[in-house]
Motif scaffolding. Structure first.
Motif, PDB file in Angstrom:
ATOM      1  N   GLY A  11      25.551  30.017  33.363  1.00  0.00           N
ATOM      2  CA  GLY A  11      26.169  29.691  34.183  1.00  0.00           C
ATOM      3  C   GLY A  11      27.703  29.445  33.965  1.00  0.00           C
ATOM      4  O   GLY A  11      28.542  29.649  34.958  1.00  0.00           O
ATOM      5  N   ILE A  12      28.160  29.090  32.693  1.00  0.00           N
ATOM      6  CA  ILE A  12      29.502  28.842  32.556  1.00  0.00           C
ATOM      7  C   ILE A  12      30.054  30.364  32.398  1.00  0.00           C
ATOM      8  O   ILE A  12      31.273  30.014  32.925  1.00  0.00           O
ATOM      9  N   ALA A  13      29.444  31.106  31.818  1.00  0.00           N
ATOM     10  CA  ALA A  13      30.020  32.556  31.704  1.00  0.00           C
ATOM     11  C   ALA A  13      30.206  32.913  33.194  1.00  0.00           C
ATOM     12  O   ALA A  13      31.379  33.826  33.491  1.00  0.00           O
ATOM     13  N   SER A  14      29.351  32.932  34.203  1.00  0.00           N
ATOM     14  CA  SER A  14      29.633  33.324  35.573  1.00  0.00           C
ATOM     15  C   SER A  14      30.509  32.687  36.111  1.00  0.00           C
ATOM     16  O   SER A  14      31.267  33.144  36.950  1.00  0.00           O
ATOM     17  N   VAL A  15      30.435  31.298  36.220  1.00  0.00           N
ATOM     18  CA  VAL A  15      31.730  30.501  36.804  1.00  0.00           C
ATOM     19  C   VAL A  15      33.147  30.784  36.165  1.00  0.00           C
ATOM     20  O   VAL A  15      34.042  30.975  36.979  1.00  0.00           O
ATOM     21  N   VAL A  16      33.187  31.056  34.731  1.00  0.00           N
ATOM     22  CA  VAL A  16      34.562  31.394  34.364  1.00  0.00           C
ATOM     23  C   VAL A  16      34.792  32.668  35.008  1.00  0.00           C
ATOM     24  O   VAL A  16      36.130  32.945  35.202  1.00  0.00           O
ATOM     25  N   ALA A  17      34.015  33.846  34.993  1.00  0.00           N
ATOM     26  CA  ALA A  17      34.295  35.154  35.361  1.00  0.00           C
ATOM     27  C   ALA A  17      34.650  35.107  37.130  1.00  0.00           C
ATOM     28  O   ALA A  17      35.813  35.642  37.440  1.00  0.00           O
ATOM     29  N   PHE A  18      34.075  34.304  37.668  1.00  0.00           N
ATOM     30  CA  PHE A  18      34.541  34.127  39.330  1.00  0.00           C
ATOM     31  C   PHE A  18      36.028  33.365  39.369  1.00  0.00           C
ATOM     32  O   PHE A  18      36.706  33.854  40.166  1.00  0.00           O
ATOM     33  N   VAL A  19      36.191  32.407  38.504  1.00  0.00           N
ATOM     34  CA  VAL A  19      37.664  31.652  38.481  1.00  0.00           C
ATOM     35  C   VAL A  19      38.622  32.767  38.226  1.00  0.00           C
ATOM     36  O   VAL A  19      39.586  32.713  38.717  1.00  0.00           O
ATOM     37  N   ILE A  20      38.323  33.509  37.237  1.00  0.00           N
ATOM     38  CA  ILE A  20      39.478  34.302  36.731  1.00  0.00           C
ATOM     39  C   ILE A  20      39.686  35.477  37.682  1.00  0.00           C
ATOM     40  O   ILE A  20      40.714  35.987  37.988  1.00  0.00           O
ATOM     41  N   TRP A  21      38.502  36.095  38.722  1.00  0.00           N
ATOM     42  CA  TRP A  21      38.700  36.959  39.610  1.00  0.00           C
ATOM     43  C   TRP A  21      39.361  36.318  40.691  1.00  0.00           C
ATOM     44  O   TRP A  21      40.207  36.964  41.351  1.00  0.00           O
ATOM     45  N   ARG A  22      39.325  35.138  40.973  1.00  0.00           N
ATOM     46  CA  ARG A  22      40.119  34.659  41.936  1.00  0.00           C
ATOM     47  C   ARG A  22      41.475  34.086  41.745  1.00  0.00           C
ATOM     48  O   ARG A  22      42.453  34.175  42.559  1.00  0.00           O
ATOM     49  N   LEU A  23      41.768  33.841  40.477  1.00  0.00           N
ATOM     50  CA  LEU A  23      43.166  33.486  40.120  1.00  0.00           C
ATOM     51  C   LEU A  23      44.028  34.869  39.869  1.00  0.00           C
ATOM     52  O   LEU A  23      45.253  34.783  39.997  1.00  0.00           O
ATOM     53  N   THR A  24      43.465  35.760  39.334  1.00  0.00           N
ATOM     54  CA  THR A  24      44.142  36.917  38.531  1.00  0.00           C
ATOM     55  C   THR A  24      44.746  37.644  39.867  1.00  0.00           C
ATOM     56  O   THR A  24      44.304  38.127  40.802  1.00  0.00           O
ATOM     57  N   ALA A  25      46.137  38.006  39.626  1.00  0.00           N
ATOM     58  CA  ALA A  25      46.751  38.978  40.442  1.00  0.00           C
ATOM     59  C   ALA A  25      46.541  40.516  40.152  1.00  0.00           C
ATOM     60  O   ALA A  25      45.833  40.780  39.113  1.00  0.00           O
ATOM     61  N   LYS A  26      46.830  41.362  41.106  1.00  0.00           N
ATOM     62  CA  LYS A  26      46.330  42.699  40.812  1.00  0.00           C
ATOM     63  C   LYS A  26      47.186  43.398  39.870  1.00  0.00           C
ATOM     64  O   LYS A  26      48.594  42.853  39.794  1.00  0.00           O
ATOM     65  N   GLY A  27      46.866  44.216  39.169  1.00  0.00           N
ATOM     66  CA  GLY A  27      47.556  45.107  38.168  1.00  0.00           C
ATOM     67  C   GLY A  27      47.194  44.331  36.960  1.00  0.00           C
ATOM     68  O   GLY A  27      48.004  44.741  35.794  1.00  0.00           O
ATOM     69  N   THR A  28      46.496  43.370  36.552  1.00  0.00           N
ATOM     70  CA  THR A  28      46.665  42.685  35.401  1.00  0.00           C
ATOM     71  C   THR A  28      45.545  43.469  34.540  1.00  0.00           C
ATOM     72  O   THR A  28      44.518  44.244  34.727  1.00  0.00           O
ATOM     73  N   PRO A  29      45.986  43.656  33.196  1.00  0.00           N
ATOM     74  CA  PRO A  29      45.380  44.507  32.255  1.00  0.00           C
ATOM     75  C   PRO A  29      43.983  44.287  32.176  1.00  0.00           C
ATOM     76  O   PRO A  29      43.645  42.971  32.024  1.00  0.00           O
ATOM     77  N   TRP A  30      42.997  45.211  31.726  1.00  0.00           N
ATOM     78  CA  TRP A  30      41.663  44.552  31.433  1.00  0.00           C
ATOM     79  C   TRP A  30      41.574  43.799  30.109  1.00  0.00           C
ATOM     80  O   TRP A  30      40.506  43.105  30.011  1.00  0.00           O
ATOM     81  N   HIS A  31      42.241  44.163  29.267  1.00  0.00           N
ATOM     82  CA  HIS A  31      42.198  43.233  27.828  1.00  0.00           C
ATOM     83  C   HIS A  31      42.418  41.956  28.109  1.00  0.00           C
ATOM     84  O   HIS A  31      41.963  40.962  27.406  1.00  0.00           O
ATOM     85  N   VAL A  32      43.442  41.511  29.263  1.00  0.00           N
ATOM     86  CA  VAL A  32      43.573  40.298  29.525  1.00  0.00           C
ATOM     87  C   VAL A  32      42.332  39.626  29.985  1.00  0.00           C
ATOM     88  O   VAL A  32      41.985  38.267  29.853  1.00  0.00           O
ATOM     89  N   TYR A  33      41.677  40.215  31.014  1.00  0.00           N
ATOM     90  CA  TYR A  33      40.442  39.681  31.593  1.00  0.00           C
ATOM     91  C   TYR A  33      39.634  39.414  30.616  1.00  0.00           C
ATOM     92  O   TYR A  33      39.039  38.227  30.530  1.00  0.00           O
ATOM     93  N   LEU A  34      39.226  40.490  29.656  1.00  0.00           N
ATOM     94  CA  LEU A  34      38.227  40.101  28.544  1.00  0.00           C
ATOM     95  C   LEU A  34      38.571  39.044  27.826  1.00  0.00           C
ATOM     96  O   LEU A  34      37.618  38.052  27.343  1.00  0.00           O
ATOM     97  N   THR A  35      39.665  38.753  27.049  1.00  0.00           N
ATOM     98  CA  THR A  35      40.037  37.847  26.262  1.00  0.00           C
ATOM     99  C   THR A  35      39.936  36.326  26.869  1.00  0.00           C
ATOM    100  O   THR A  35      39.763  35.394  26.264  1.00  0.00           O
TER     101      THR A  35
END
Length: 958
Positions: A11-35
């Motif tokens: 649940g924590i991993a899913s919520v964090v992934a959703f929050v990052i998806w909502r916050l992040t601007a377009k063009g953000t590198p994939w390695h930033v998403y991962l770390t």
């Protein structure tokens, strides 16, 4: 217990992934998403391990208590362990030992990942992202150089500490745990400041957000503040793009050796800078030649793109010309620009040639001083006919601008071709000195473009959100003032939309409900928005205020001497008392040497079954972490850091992640101290956290005893924030910790004016959208459903009488256009417009509505559209959408309602305009530079005549 623990982690991993998806601007590198995802998940998992760890400790103490008093038969009932036997049906001591070993591995793994990410990986990654160098190995090199000072300083201090430890003969483990204790102490100070501010400001902000008037006042202030900020950011971005534009023009000549790098920077600009023109109020569209003109052209383009994205409105050539008049202060300050643009657009005045034709002296007539008044009177009369809003001063300013533009055009046509070529040569001449632009300066410019673009997009996003919130709150307040409870009841029960009922909530930023239950949904939405949701937030604010008092009191109990004064086993810790309600075990909840026979607060010497103990601890930690994160987003300690939903850049995400990774271990350590589980001495029943990091707790001053320093810091920050909130309505003005200015009446009034301007734009786009939705609904209702082919033919091939009469009216209009007798009452369009509909098309579309139950049959208009040029880069063509670093984007079409009816006087004036158009076209064929314009007009007239002839033939065949 394994299943709940795994479910909690997922649940924590899913919520964090959703929050990052909502916050992040377009063009953000994939390695930033991962770390960032790994860092946030590990940090929250660190908090999730605390309840499990404490629960096991309480079970061990409960079991030991009943074994010590010789009553082991009470253990299954008073110390239930059914949930913990999921690892195997074995002895209770073996089960607890297995869980302790598993928790130690989890603590060590999670804590190590948080420390490594927070102090090494994320800082290195943020330097790499911010470098913006054209070569990746240069980015890595730059990141190593920037972080080398931090790593080198740490290595130097570690070497000194190692030398001291060797000299004194101490254990080498103190070196590692000493470094951990030092970082933990530093983060505890930050945590105390954050929590102290959040304890006071969090409940107050939640309470104020439930009140309509304070929320509206704050939204108006934010609209004013962000409007000023995004205007400054736009100017900064346009200034950076001037250098890129100059380099772009020199990329094929003097800067050819850096052409690839220049093209990369040009692609990262918000739009295609090579296609940008400057709209001059006098000269019209022109190529910018000076840096000032370039900056002005880029600002106009940014405004045009934002109008397209925010309000879904294409700006025509006349819209851009009117905006240029406003920028150059050639219109009165009281002029309603949105209404003026709308009136011109509804009158089909789209191109500057249409504006020029309003002037009787467009071909050089009436140029004398005596004829000037007659000329201006004719322009003013036509402006009145198209219902230009505003006072006479507004029409006089427009009249003066039109005549001044035509005079300048006539003078330009009289100039020689040599002077024109000189101007074009000056426009194409490069202003770049190749000796001044090396690779380092290009990288610096790219960093500036990236930072300015990021700042502009963030502030514009916040401005739009503040404006939408302000408009919604204004309309909600207006609806509450105008509607009564009786009207709402009648509207809900009887669908009464009359004066005795309620027609529904009207707001340009609120999409109305549709369907048979539309009015009932509107009533429920208003009740929920204006009453239920605010009451819920007020109740939640009261609970948060109580929680703040509990946390502050528990934190104060850590100060030396305070716990002894308060007395009791819990020593004044209210957090510990709430845990004792579910786990009343010695020594922290009950004095083992005291008499518990008359204990009244809870049943002593037992642990509640299930996960109720963990739920209480999770509630504590959730509230503390929420306050810390609220402060992290609110307080303005770091100007370069900002989280905006949908526009959060890579650096802000990484900054947020490494602050969380550094602070969360301090949160866990401080919470264990508040519930009296952080020990500096060995104990038989300690948490797994203490077992793993016991050496860190025994570091002098920086260990567990450092928690005694936090209460004064937290209390000071709390009272500063509370005093600031209480002194807002008095003369004293304390400095604000969140960086916001105090909301004066002047600021609020300017915010009201800004919101009014944006409201008119939203109202225009809302009216257009509702018209489109209505037409689509009608077409789907009468046109055969979704996806089916629509049938427009009538029975027996015979048109109804109403359709025949409409066709006859259309024939009359078309004959007037073909024969040039000025019968048509609307201006004749050029080869294209923003909707693709001319007079012929509108009449053709109207001709088939009655015969097909209101649906539209675009057969004839398609033929006209196919006979027109479709180049989208002509005057008034499409505007590219706002592009980010990737250069992606889409295009939006501008939709308009039906053209308004024009009076007979307007028909006569239009006939004069058409005659002037014909005369001007014939005259332009003779005049030097203007001959090409005349040829284009003649070709357009011939194209329209051919289209009209074809339409007449189609009608006669029908």
């Amino acid at each position: 217990m394994i299943v709940p623990l795994i479910s909690e982690g997922l649940g924590i991993a899913s919520v964090v992934a959703f929050v990052i998806w909502r916050l992040t601007a377009k063009g953000t590198p994939w390695h930033v998403y991962l770390t960032v995802w790994v860092s946030w998940t590990m940090a929250l998992s660190l908090v999730a391990l605390v309840p499990v760890d404490l629960h096991i400790v309480y079970l061990k103490r409960c079991i030991n208590h009943y074994e010590d008093i010789g009553k082991p038969e009470l253990i299954p009932r008073r110390c239930p362990m059914q949930e913990w036997r999921s690892v195997g049906d074995v002895d209770k001591d073996i089960i607890l030992q297995r869980w302790e070993n598993a928790l130690k591995v989890m603590w060590l793994t999670v804590y190590t990942v948080c420390q490594f990410n927070g102090w090494i990986l994320l800082t290195f990654q943020s330097s790499y992202v911010e470098s913006r160098h054209f070569y990746k190995y240069k980015r890595l090199q730059r990141a190593l150089i920037e972080n080398g000072g931090l790593y080198g300083g740490g290595a130097l201090l570690g070497g000194v500490a190692l030398f001291i430890l060797v000299a004194m003969g101490w254990d080498m483990n103190y070196l590692v745990y000493g470094a951990m204790a030092s970082s933990n102490a530093l983060c505890m100070v930050i945590f105390a400041i954050f929590i102290g501010y959040g304890l006071a400001e969090g409940p107050r902000t939640l309470w104020q957000s439930a009140r309509l008037r304070p929320s509206l006042k704050r939204a108006l202030y934010l609209a004013y503040s962000h409007h000023k900020g995004y205007k400054d950011a736009a100017a900064e971005l346009a200034k950076k793009m001037v250098d890129v534009y100059s380099l772009r023009r020199a990329a094929s000549s003097s800067m050819r050796h850096h052409a690839d790098k220049i093209m990369i920077m040009a692609a990262e600009c918000p739009f295609e800078i090579a296609d940008t023109f400057l709209m001059d109020p006098i000269r019209g569209p022109s190529i910018p030649t000076t840096p000032e003109e370039m900056q002005k052209a880029f600002l106009e383009k940014l405004h045009e793109i934002e109008m397209d994205l925010t309000h879904k409105q294409k700006m025509t050539e006349v819209d851009r010309w009117l905006t240029a008049l406003e920028v150059e202060s050639m219109l009165p300050r009281t002029a309603n620009m949105v209404a003026i643009q709308t009136s011109f657009y509804h009158a089909k005045l789209i191109y500057l040639t249409h504006i020029d034709d309003l002037d009787p002296g467009v071909n050089g007539e009436l140029r004398s001083a005596s004829e000037r008044k007659e000329r201006e009177a004719a322009i003013d009369r036509q402006l009145q006919l198209i219902d230009v809003p505003g006072s006479a001063a507004v029409r006089h300013a427009l009249t003066h601008a039109i005549s001044k533009r035509n005079n300048a055009t006539l003078r330009a046509n009289e100039e020689s071709e040599e002077e024109t070529e000189c101007v074009m040569e000056a426009a194409s001449r490069s202003m770049v000195n190749p000796q001044e632009w090396d690779l380092a300066r290009l990288v610096k410019l790219r960093q500036g473009i990236y930072a300015a673009n990021r700042k502009y997009r963030k502030i514009k996003k916040k401005f739009d959100r503040a404006v939408v919130e302000a408009i919604l709150l204004e309309d909600t307040a207006c609806a509450l003032d105008q509607v009564s409870a009786t009207q709402l009841v009648r509207a809900f029960l009887y669908n009464d939309e009359s004066e005795s009922g309620w027609p529904g909530f009207v707001c340009p930023v609120h999409r109305p409900f549709e369907g048979s239950w539309r009015l009932q949904k509107e009533v429920l939405w208003l009740i929920g928005t204006a009453f239920l949701w605010p009451f819920f937030k007020m109740g939640l604010a009261v609970l948060c205020a109580i929680g703040s008092i509990i946390v502050l009191w528990s934190q104060t109990s850590l100060f030396p001497g305070v716990g002894n004064i308060l007395g009791g086993a819990s020593e004044g810790s209210l957090l510990l008392l709430s845990i004792c309600w579910k786990a009343s075990v010695p020594p922290n909840c009950i004095d083992p040497d005291g008499d518990a026979s008359d204990w009244k607060l809870w049943d002593p010497f037992q642990v509640s079954p299930g996960v109720s103990v963990q739920l209480v601890i999770i509630l504590h930690l959730f509230y503390i972490c929420s306050l810390g994160y609220f402060t992290l987003l609110r307080i303005k300690l770091f100007s370069m850091y900002e989280v905006v939903p949908g526009e959060t850049d890579s650096f802000s995400l990484l900054f947020n992640a490494y602050v969380v990774c550094r602070v969360v271990p301090a949160v866990a350590h401080n919470y264990l101290a508040m519930v009296h589980e952080a020990h500096e001495t060995d104990s038989l029943e300690v948490t797994s956290f203490e077992s793993v990091f016991s050496a860190m707790g025994r570091i002098p001053f920086l260990g567990s005893s450092f928690n005694e320093v936090l209460p004064p810091l937290m209390g000071l920050t709390f009272f500063l924030a509370l005093s600031n909130a209480l002194c807002q309505n008095v003369s004293c003005r304390l400095p604000r910790l969140d960086g916001e200015a105090h909301k004066t009446e002047a600021i609020i009034q300017e915010g009201v004016e800004l919101v009014d301007v944006e409201r008119r734009r939203y109202e225009k786009s809302s009216a257009i959208s509702s018209t489109i939705r209505k037409r689509v609904a009608d077409e789907s209702e009468h046109g055969g459903g979704h996806g089916g082919s629509r049938r427009h033919s009538t029975e027996g091939g015979v048109l109804p009488a109403s359709a025949k009469q409409t066709l006859l009216n259309f024939v009359h209009k078309a004959r007037g256009i073909v024969h040039g007798d000025g019968t048509d009452s609307r201006p004749m369009l050029s080869d294209q417009d923003s909707q693709g509909g001319s007079v012929l098309e509108m009449a053709a579309l109207e001709a088939t509505k009655d015969g097909n139950n209101g649906t539209t049959r675009p057969t004839w208009s398609k033929r006209i559209a196919q006979s027109r040029p479709t180049n989208g880069h002509d005057n008034g063509g499409g505007v590219g959408s706002f592009r980010g670093a990737n250069g992606g984007g889409s295009k939006h079409l501008r939709h308009v309602s039906e053209p308004p009816k024009v009076s007979a006087e307007a028909v006569r004036v239009q006939a004069e305009v058409n005659a002037n158009e014909t005369r001007r076209g014939s005259d332009d064929e003779v005049v030097g530079g203007a001959g090409r314009n005349g040829q284009k007009r003649v070709m357009r007239q011939e194209s329209l005549e051919r289209s009209a002839q074809q339409l007449l033939m189609d009608i006669e065949n029908i």
